[in-house]
Design a protein around this motif. Structure first.
Motif, PDB file in Angstrom:
ATOM      1  N   LEU A  15       0.832  -1.203   0.000  1.00 26.87           N
ATOM      2  CA  LEU A  15       0.000   0.000   0.000  1.00 26.87           C
ATOM      3  C   LEU A  15       0.867   1.253   0.000  1.00 26.87           C
ATOM      4  O   LEU A  15       1.834   1.352   0.759  1.00 26.87           O
ATOM      5  N   ASP A  16       0.527   2.190  -0.882  1.00 28.36           N
ATOM      6  CA  ASP A  16       1.223   3.470  -0.901  1.00 28.36           C
ATOM      7  C   ASP A  16       0.223   4.560  -1.259  1.00 28.36           C
ATOM      8  O   ASP A  16      -0.987   4.313  -1.351  1.00 28.36           O
ATOM      9  N   LEU A  17       0.702   5.779  -1.453  1.00 31.16           N
ATOM     10  CA  LEU A  17      -0.180   6.910  -1.719  1.00 31.16           C
ATOM     11  C   LEU A  17      -1.095   6.674  -2.916  1.00 31.16           C
ATOM     12  O   LEU A  17      -2.264   7.070  -2.901  1.00 31.16           O
ATOM     13  N   THR A  18      -0.568   6.013  -3.938  1.00 27.68           N
ATOM     14  CA  THR A  18      -1.361   5.836  -5.157  1.00 27.68           C
ATOM     15  C   THR A  18      -2.569   4.933  -4.938  1.00 27.68           C
ATOM     16  O   THR A  18      -3.534   4.988  -5.699  1.00 27.68           O
ATOM     17  N   GLY A  19      -2.514   4.088  -3.903  1.00 27.99           N
ATOM     18  CA  GLY A  19      -3.615   3.172  -3.653  1.00 27.99           C
ATOM     19  C   GLY A  19      -4.711   3.732  -2.764  1.00 27.99           C
ATOM     20  O   GLY A  19      -5.793   3.139  -2.672  1.00 27.99           O
ATOM     21  N   LEU A  20      -4.458   4.871  -2.118  1.00 29.34           N
ATOM     22  CA  LEU A  20      -5.427   5.384  -1.152  1.00 29.34           C
ATOM     23  C   LEU A  20      -6.737   5.874  -1.777  1.00 29.34           C
ATOM     24  O   LEU A  20      -7.810   5.654  -1.190  1.00 29.34           O
ATOM     25  N   PRO A  21      -6.729   6.526  -2.956  1.00 25.62           N
ATOM     26  CA  PRO A  21      -8.010   6.979  -3.510  1.00 25.62           C
ATOM     27  C   PRO A  21      -8.995   5.848  -3.795  1.00 25.62           C
ATOM     28  O   PRO A  21     -10.206   6.076  -3.819  1.00 25.62           O
ATOM     29  N   GLY A  22      -8.503   4.635  -4.023  1.00 25.23           N
ATOM     30  CA  GLY A  22      -9.385   3.527  -4.386  1.00 25.23           C
ATOM     31  C   GLY A  22      -9.790   2.616  -3.238  1.00 25.23           C
ATOM     32  O   GLY A  22     -10.349   1.539  -3.468  1.00 25.23           O
ATOM     33  N   LEU A  23      -9.552   3.024  -1.999  1.00 22.41           N
ATOM     34  CA  LEU A  23      -9.815   2.131  -0.871  1.00 22.41           C
ATOM     35  C   LEU A  23     -11.291   1.868  -0.623  1.00 22.41           C
ATOM     36  O   LEU A  23     -11.644   0.897   0.058  1.00 22.41           O
ATOM     37  N   ALA A  24     -12.176   2.705  -1.143  1.00 23.06           N
ATOM     38  CA  ALA A  24     -13.610   2.507  -0.895  1.00 23.06           C
ATOM     39  C   ALA A  24     -14.067   1.107  -1.313  1.00 23.06           C
ATOM     40  O   ALA A  24     -14.969   0.533  -0.694  1.00 23.06           O
ATOM     41  N   THR A  25     -13.445   0.557  -2.340  1.00 26.22           N
ATOM     42  CA  THR A  25     -13.848  -0.761  -2.829  1.00 26.22           C
ATOM     43  C   THR A  25     -13.135  -1.893  -2.092  1.00 26.22           C
ATOM     44  O   THR A  25     -13.484  -3.058  -2.268  1.00 26.22           O
ATOM     45  N   ARG A  26     -12.162  -1.538  -1.252  1.00 25.75           N
ATOM     46  CA  ARG A  26     -11.376  -2.558  -0.559  1.00 25.75           C
ATOM     47  C   ARG A  26     -11.717  -2.681   0.923  1.00 25.75           C
ATOM     48  O   ARG A  26     -11.464  -3.720   1.532  1.00 25.75           O
ATOM     49  N   LEU A  27     -12.245  -1.624   1.501  1.00 28.78           N
ATOM     50  CA  LEU A  27     -12.486  -1.630   2.941  1.00 28.78           C
ATOM     51  C   LEU A  27     -13.772  -2.379   3.291  1.00 28.78           C
ATOM     52  O   LEU A  27     -14.762  -2.305   2.573  1.00 28.78           O
ATOM     53  N   ASP A  28     -13.728  -3.063   4.412  1.00 25.54           N
ATOM     54  CA  ASP A  28     -14.907  -3.742   4.946  1.00 25.54           C
ATOM     55  C   ASP A  28     -15.600  -2.764   5.894  1.00 25.54           C
ATOM     56  O   ASP A  28     -15.430  -2.820   7.108  1.00 25.54           O
ATOM     57  N   LEU A  29     -16.390  -1.862   5.329  1.00 16.64           N
ATOM     58  CA  LEU A  29     -16.999  -0.787   6.107  1.00 16.64           C
ATOM     59  C   LEU A  29     -18.267  -1.264   6.819  1.00 16.64           C
ATOM     60  O   LEU A  29     -19.077  -1.985   6.242  1.00 16.64           O
ATOM     61  N   PRO A  30     -18.468  -0.819   8.067  1.00 14.71           N
ATOM     62  CA  PRO A  30     -19.721  -1.141   8.752  1.00 14.71           C
ATOM     63  C   PRO A  30     -20.893  -0.440   8.061  1.00 14.71           C
ATOM     64  O   PRO A  30     -20.714   0.538   7.331  1.00 14.71           O
ATOM     65  N   GLU A  31     -22.089  -0.937   8.314  1.00 13.99           N
ATOM     66  CA  GLU A  31     -23.283  -0.329   7.735  1.00 13.99           C
ATOM     67  C   GLU A  31     -23.377   1.138   8.146  1.00 13.99           C
ATOM     68  O   GLU A  31     -23.186   1.487   9.315  1.00 13.99           O
ATOM     69  N   GLY A  32     -23.626   1.991   7.173  1.00 10.12           N
ATOM     70  CA  GLY A  32     -23.783   3.411   7.461  1.00 10.12           C
ATOM     71  C   GLY A  32     -22.506   4.222   7.362  1.00 10.12           C
ATOM     72  O   GLY A  32     -22.545   5.449   7.448  1.00 10.12           O
ATOM     73  N   TRP A  33     -21.359   3.557   7.183  1.00  9.98           N
ATOM     74  CA  TRP A  33     -20.086   4.255   7.025  1.00  9.98           C
ATOM     75  C   TRP A  33     -19.769   4.386   5.535  1.00  9.98           C
ATOM     76  O   TRP A  33     -20.180   3.551   4.739  1.00  9.98           O
ATOM     77  N   ARG A  34     -19.028   5.428   5.180  1.00  9.30           N
ATOM     78  CA  ARG A  34     -18.537   5.566   3.804  1.00  9.30           C
ATOM     79  C   ARG A  34     -17.132   6.158   3.812  1.00  9.30           C
ATOM     80  O   ARG A  34     -16.703   6.770   4.795  1.00  9.30           O
ATOM     81  N   TYR A  35     -16.432   5.946   2.712  1.00  7.74           N
ATOM     82  CA  TYR A  35     -15.054   6.412   2.536  1.00  7.74           C
ATOM     83  C   TYR A  35     -15.031   7.430   1.412  1.00  7.74           C
ATOM     84  O   TYR A  35     -15.610   7.197   0.347  1.00  7.74           O
ATOM     85  N   GLU A  36     -14.401   8.558   1.643  1.00  8.36           N
ATOM     86  CA  GLU A  36     -14.363   9.625   0.648  1.00  8.36           C
ATOM     87  C   GLU A  36     -12.948  10.194   0.543  1.00  8.36           C
ATOM     88  O   GLU A  36     -12.147  10.104   1.483  1.00  8.36           O
ATOM     89  N   THR A  37     -12.656  10.810  -0.598  1.00 12.46           N
ATOM     90  CA  THR A  37     -11.394  11.524  -0.757  1.00 12.46           C
ATOM     91  C   THR A  37     -11.679  12.869  -1.406  1.00 12.46           C
ATOM     92  O   THR A  37     -12.616  13.003  -2.205  1.00 12.46           O
ATOM     93  N   ARG A  38     -10.914  13.870  -1.011  1.00  7.70           N
ATOM     94  CA  ARG A  38     -11.077  15.211  -1.576  1.00  7.70           C
ATOM     95  C   ARG A  38      -9.751  15.941  -1.478  1.00  7.70           C
ATOM     96  O   ARG A  38      -8.854  15.536  -0.723  1.00  7.70           O
ATOM     97  N   THR A  39      -9.620  17.020  -2.239  1.00  8.17           N
ATOM     98  CA  THR A  39      -8.447  17.880  -2.152  1.00  8.17           C
ATOM     99  C   THR A  39      -8.827  19.125  -1.369  1.00  8.17           C
ATOM    100  O   THR A  39      -9.836  19.773  -1.665  1.00  8.17           O
ATOM    101  N   LEU A  40      -8.046  19.444  -0.351  1.00 15.89           N
ATOM    102  CA  LEU A  40      -8.373  20.559   0.527  1.00 15.89           C
ATOM    103  C   LEU A  40      -8.225  21.897  -0.178  1.00 15.89           C
ATOM    104  O   LEU A  40      -7.253  22.113  -0.907  1.00 15.89           O
ATOM    105  N   THR A  41      -9.169  22.794   0.058  1.00 14.07           N
ATOM    106  CA  THR A  41      -9.088  24.167  -0.451  1.00 14.07           C
ATOM    107  C   THR A  41      -8.589  25.117   0.632  1.00 14.07           C
ATOM    108  O   THR A  41      -8.253  26.266   0.354  1.00 14.07           O
ATOM    109  N   GLU A  42      -8.554  24.639   1.889  1.00 12.31           N
ATOM    110  CA  GLU A  42      -7.983  25.402   2.990  1.00 12.31           C
ATOM    111  C   GLU A  42      -7.411  24.425   4.003  1.00 12.31           C
ATOM    112  O   GLU A  42      -7.746  23.232   3.983  1.00 12.31           O
ATOM    113  N   ARG A  43      -6.542  24.916   4.867  1.00 10.08           N
ATOM    114  CA  ARG A  43      -5.895  24.038   5.844  1.00 10.08           C
ATOM    115  C   ARG A  43      -6.930  23.406   6.779  1.00 10.08           C
ATOM    116  O   ARG A  43      -7.850  24.066   7.255  1.00 10.08           O
ATOM    117  N   LEU A  44      -6.756  22.114   7.029  1.00 10.34           N
ATOM    118  CA  LEU A  44      -7.546  21.380   8.004  1.00 10.34           C
ATOM    119  C   LEU A  44      -6.635  21.074   9.194  1.00 10.34           C
ATOM    120  O   LEU A  44      -5.558  20.486   9.018  1.00 10.34           O
TER     121      LEU A  44
END
Length: 203
Positions: free
Chosen positions: A150-179
Motif C-alpha cells: 500500500l502506498d499513496l497511489t492506492g489510497l483513492p481507491g480504498l472505498a472498494t477494498r475496505l470492509d466498512l460497517p453499515e452506514g459508514w462511507r469512505y471519501e477523498t477530496r483535495t483541501l481548499t484550505e488548511r484542516l
C-alpha cells in the motif's frame, strides 16, 4: 509548542507497551519519528513477546510500518524526552492511549493523549471516513502492516477494498484550505479501518 518540517508520506513505526490501567488496558506509545525511518531490516526482527517481558508490560503491540498523511505536526513537547530502544530502533514516548480492548477491532474508538495539532495543508488530498452520525474522520497515517504494497497511489481507491460497517462511507477530496485537528487540550479520538489505516475525528 514546536512545529516539525513537512512530514507528508514520511515513514515511521511504533511500539505500544500495554499495562493494566484502572479503567482497562492502556499503553505508552513510542514512535521512531523523527529519530529514524523505522529501518525494515530491524523492524522485521522485532519480537513483541520479548519486548513486553523486557519492559515489564502486559503486552507489546507493534504498530507499523506507517506513513504520515498530514503536512506538519505541532507538538506540546515535554521538558525531557523519554527515549527507549527496541531491537536497535530508537523511539520517543509520544503519547498514551486508552485501548478499547487488548486487540481493538476496526472502527472502534481509542482515546489518545498526544497533545498535538495535526495540520493538513490546502492543495493536498485527504482520505476520510464518514460515520453514521455524519462525523468525519481524517486518515492520519496509512499502514503497511496488512498490505505491504500500500502506498499513496492506492489510497483513492480504498472505498472498494475496505470492509466498512453499515452506514459508514469512505471519501477523498483535495483541501481548499488548511484542516487542523487540535487535540492539545483533549484526547484525540482515533479509529482504524480494516486495513489498519488510522483516522482522527475532526472535532
Amino acid at each position: 509548542m514546536t512545529e516539525r518540517e513537512d512530514v507528508f508520506d514520511k515513514r515511521y513505526g511504533e511500539v505500544l507497551l500495554v499495562t493494566a490501567g484502572a479503567d482497562g488496558p492502556e499503553a505508552a506509545v513510542y514512535n521512531s519519528f523523527p529519530l529514524n525511518d523505522c529501518p525494515a531490516e530491524l523492524w522485521d526482527k522485532l519480537d513483541a513477546e520479548a519486548i513486553a517481558k523486557e519492559h515489564g508490560a502486559v503486552a507489546a503491540l507493534l504498530n507499523g510500518p506507517r506513513h504520515w498523511l498530514m503536512s506538519t505536526i505541532d507538538k506540546v513537547a515535554p521538558e525531557r524526552q523519554e527515549i527507549e530502544t527496541f531491537g536497535g530502533i530508537d523511539m520517543i514516548k509520544q503519547a498514551t492511549v486508552k485501548l478499547s480492548s487488548m486487540n481493538p477491532a476496526p472502527y472502534t474508538v481509542n482515546h489518545v493523549d498526544r497533545r498535538t495539532v495535526f495540520n493538513f495543508d490546502a492543495g493536498r488530498p485527504v482520505f476520510e471516513l464518514v460515520d453514521p452520525q455524519g462525523q468525519r474522520w481524517v486518515m492520519q497515517t496509512y499502514s503497511k502492516a496488512v498490505d505491504r504494497d500500500l502506498d499513496l497511489t492506492g489510497l483513492p481507491g480504498l472505498a472498494t477494498r475496505l470492509d466498512l460497517p453499515e452506514g459508514w462511507r469512505y471519501e477523498t477530496r483535495t483541501l481548499t484550505e488548511r484542516l487542523s485537528v487540535d487535540t492539545t487540550t483533549r484526547d484525540a479520538h482515533v479509529t482504524q479501518d480494516s486495513l489498519g489505516n488510522s483516522y482522527s475525528l475532526e472535532f
